[in-house]
Design an enzyme around this catalytic site. Structure first.
Site, mmCIF file in Angstrom:
data_model
loop_
_atom_site.group_PDB
_atom_site.id
_atom_site.type_symbol
_atom_site.label_atom_id
_atom_site.label_comp_id
_atom_site.label_asym_id
_atom_site.label_seq_id
_atom_site.Cartn_x
_atom_site.Cartn_y
_atom_site.Cartn_z
ATOM 1 N N PRO A 20 0.849 -1.202 0.000
ATOM 2 C CA PRO A 20 0.000 0.000 0.000
ATOM 3 C C PRO A 20 0.877 1.242 0.000
ATOM 4 O O PRO A 20 1.781 1.369 0.829
ATOM 5 C CB PRO A 20 -0.799 -0.143 1.310
ATOM 6 C CG PRO A 20 0.043 -1.023 2.183
ATOM 7 C CD PRO A 20 0.780 -1.936 1.271
ATOM 8 N N LEU A 22 0.647 5.511 -0.337
ATOM 9 C CA LEU A 22 -0.205 6.688 -0.359
ATOM 10 C C LEU A 22 0.011 7.480 -1.649
ATOM 11 O O LEU A 22 1.158 7.712 -2.053
ATOM 12 C CB LEU A 22 0.094 7.564 0.862
ATOM 13 C CG LEU A 22 -0.978 8.566 1.275
ATOM 14 C CD1 LEU A 22 -2.281 7.857 1.610
ATOM 15 C CD2 LEU A 22 -0.496 9.384 2.469
ATOM 16 N N GLN A 73 -6.318 -1.299 3.346
ATOM 17 C CA GLN A 73 -5.501 -0.924 4.496
ATOM 18 C C GLN A 73 -6.148 0.237 5.234
ATOM 19 O O GLN A 73 -6.514 1.242 4.626
ATOM 20 C CB GLN A 73 -4.071 -0.538 4.106
ATOM 21 C CG GLN A 73 -3.226 -0.377 5.383
ATOM 22 C CD GLN A 73 -1.814 0.109 5.149
ATOM 23 O OE1 GLN A 73 -1.607 1.226 4.699
ATOM 24 N NE2 GLN A 73 -0.833 -0.738 5.471
ATOM 25 N N CYS A 103 3.379 3.318 9.461
ATOM 26 C CA CYS A 103 3.617 4.643 8.876
ATOM 27 C C CYS A 103 4.187 5.590 9.929
ATOM 28 O O CYS A 103 3.606 5.738 11.010
ATOM 29 C CB CYS A 103 2.325 5.207 8.302
ATOM 30 S SG CYS A 103 2.544 6.842 7.540
ATOM 31 N N LYS A 146 0.318 -4.698 9.317
ATOM 32 C CA LYS A 146 1.589 -4.329 8.689
ATOM 33 C C LYS A 146 2.331 -3.437 9.664
ATOM 34 O O LYS A 146 1.784 -2.438 10.142
ATOM 35 C CB LYS A 146 1.367 -3.604 7.361
ATOM 36 C CG LYS A 146 2.660 -3.333 6.581
ATOM 37 C CD LYS A 146 2.359 -2.753 5.195
ATOM 38 C CE LYS A 146 3.619 -2.683 4.335
ATOM 39 N NZ LYS A 146 4.605 -1.712 4.859
ATOM 40 N N HIS A 178 7.768 -4.708 7.718
ATOM 41 C CA HIS A 178 8.764 -3.840 7.093
ATOM 42 C C HIS A 178 10.026 -3.941 7.956
ATOM 43 O O HIS A 178 10.027 -3.537 9.120
ATOM 44 C CB HIS A 178 8.257 -2.405 7.040
ATOM 45 C CG HIS A 178 9.139 -1.485 6.262
ATOM 46 N ND1 HIS A 178 8.662 -0.356 5.633
ATOM 47 C CD2 HIS A 178 10.470 -1.506 5.990
ATOM 48 C CE1 HIS A 178 9.660 0.268 5.017
ATOM 49 N NE2 HIS A 178 10.769 -0.413 5.233
ATOM 50 N N ASN A 218 8.824 -7.168 3.952
ATOM 51 C CA ASN A 218 8.724 -5.941 3.169
ATOM 52 C C ASN A 218 9.939 -5.075 3.467
ATOM 53 O O ASN A 218 10.459 -5.091 4.572
ATOM 54 C CB ASN A 218 7.418 -5.211 3.540
ATOM 55 C CG ASN A 218 7.312 -3.827 2.942
ATOM 56 O OD1 ASN A 218 7.036 -2.858 3.650
ATOM 57 N ND2 ASN A 218 7.522 -3.698 1.645
ATOM 58 N N GLY A 219 10.388 -4.324 2.443
ATOM 59 C CA GLY A 219 11.449 -3.356 2.680
ATOM 60 C C GLY A 219 12.704 -3.634 1.870
ATOM 61 O O GLY A 219 13.332 -4.693 2.027
ATOM 62 N N GLY A 220 13.059 -2.704 0.978
ATOM 63 C CA GLY A 220 14.347 -2.760 0.301
ATOM 64 C C GLY A 220 14.473 -3.761 -0.826
ATOM 65 O O GLY A 220 15.554 -3.883 -1.409
#
Length: 351
Positions: A20, A22, A73, A103, A146, A178, A218-220
């Site tokens: 997700p 924004l 989400q 977030c 998440k 993440h 998640n991440g990178g």
């Protein structure tokens, strides 16, 4: 068969997900991504409970039926409001509701949700339970979380382990992690996606400690090879295999990588009628023009084709002529043409 297993593939439905994002993963973006992969799990932008419950902005829940599997989400921290939103999502046919606990933006912090909720695991558990109770714990729409691996300077694995354990105790089975800390002060949201170090080993340790849960990393992750490497059994810890990966910026900026997902991640045979980039572009241009006609005169705002085609600008990334192609699609002087006409211009040989 359990909702935690895809009956078509026999694998976790979370095996390959688009994050997700924004202002990016709106319904038009998701429609585009679905043209590239039949099995990728797609997520809405984060929608706040305030917008849905108090602002009555229910039109933001609309989506195209082709987007399934699609997850909503939510951002919020009031169990009653989240429960109401979960009921709305179930009625609209969403395949999942995901609570944002990752977030780090100041605006989200002022609303007392997002990454700061990692300091309040018991409250998050109450929120998850309220949503599960409100929807009758319907297996067609799991409630998921998440989150980050930590916040600020808390760098102990025990912190994220205890966070996951507290929420799992109320029945949550899916955690999208993440693999960076969220620094609530001193970094922008963009910097929070790059500066805190990645710790993939924390995510693998979560799967080791909670083998019954779905754990998604998640991440990178910059490409399919990196993502697939994380899914290999023993990639970090012997005998441990994660259930899925989630890509964000890479999926958005280089979307053609999704065209490999069904075969490489979900072990589905390569389609003999697999579309080319140009065929996908033509399909989205036709969709954009149809959306313009469908929403003409709408009181909540008409769709203009640039709103759709902005998500497609990475389609030819890395190929010769991609820069000129993007320039044509980004030329605001052409906005009075149809998307189909602009596509013809984009593929004309320069004089």
């Amino acid at each position: 068969m359990s909702a935690l297993i895809d009956p078509k593939t026999g694998l976790s439905p979370w095996r390959a997900c688009v994050a997700p994002m924004l202002d990016w993963t709106d319904t038009h973006c998701r429609y585009f991504h679905r043209q590239l992969s039949q099995h990728a799990r797609l997520y809405t932008e984060m929608l706040t409970t305030g917008a849905l419950v108090h602002g009555k902005m229910l039109r933001f829940l609309d989506y195209n039926e082709s987007e399934h599997p699609v997850a909503l989400q939510l951002g919020g921290s009031e169990p009653a409001d989240l429960a109401e939103c979960a009921k709305l999502a179930l009625a609209r046919g969403y395949d999942e509701v995901n609570l944002n606990c990752g977030c780090p933006s100041e605006r989200v912090q002022r609303g007392a949700f997002g990454a700061c909720l990692m300091n309040e695991a018991t409250l998050v558990a109450d929120c998850i339970k309220a949503m599960m109770d409100a929807t009758g714990n319907d297996p067609r729409m799991p409630i998921t979380v998440k989150h980050r691996i930590g916040i600020d300077k808390i760098e102990s694995y025990d912190f994220v382990r205890d966070f996951v354990g507290t929420i799992a105790d109320v029945g949550c089975q899916v955690f999208i992690v993440h693999a960076r800390n969220a620094w609530l002060k001193g970094l922008s949201p963009k910097e929070n996606r790059d500066i805190p170090p990645l710790r993939y080993e924390f995510v693998h340790r979560l799967k080791q400690d909670f083998p019954h849960l779905i754990i998604v990393l998640n991440g990178g992750l910059a490409d399919n090879d990196q993502a697939l490497a994380q899914l290999q059994p023993g990639a970090v810890i012997d005998g441990v295999a994660l259930d899925g990966v989630m890509l964000g910026r890479a999926a958005y900026h280089t979307p053609w990588l999704l065209a490999e997902w069904d075969e490489r991640f979900f072990n589905q045979p390569a389609r003999t009628d697999a579309p080319t980039r140009e065929q996908v572009e033509a399909a989205i241009a036709a969709y954009a023009d149809a959306e313009v006609e469908r929403t003409r005169g709408w009181p909540h705002g008409e769709v203009r084709w640039p709103q759709v085609m902005r998500h497609v600008l990475g389609l030819y990334s890395g190929l010769p002529g991609a820069r000129r192609w993007r320039q044509v699609w980004s030329d605001h002087k052409l906005k009075h043409h149809t998307a189909a006409e602009v596509m013809q211009m984009a593929h004309q040989r320069p004089a």
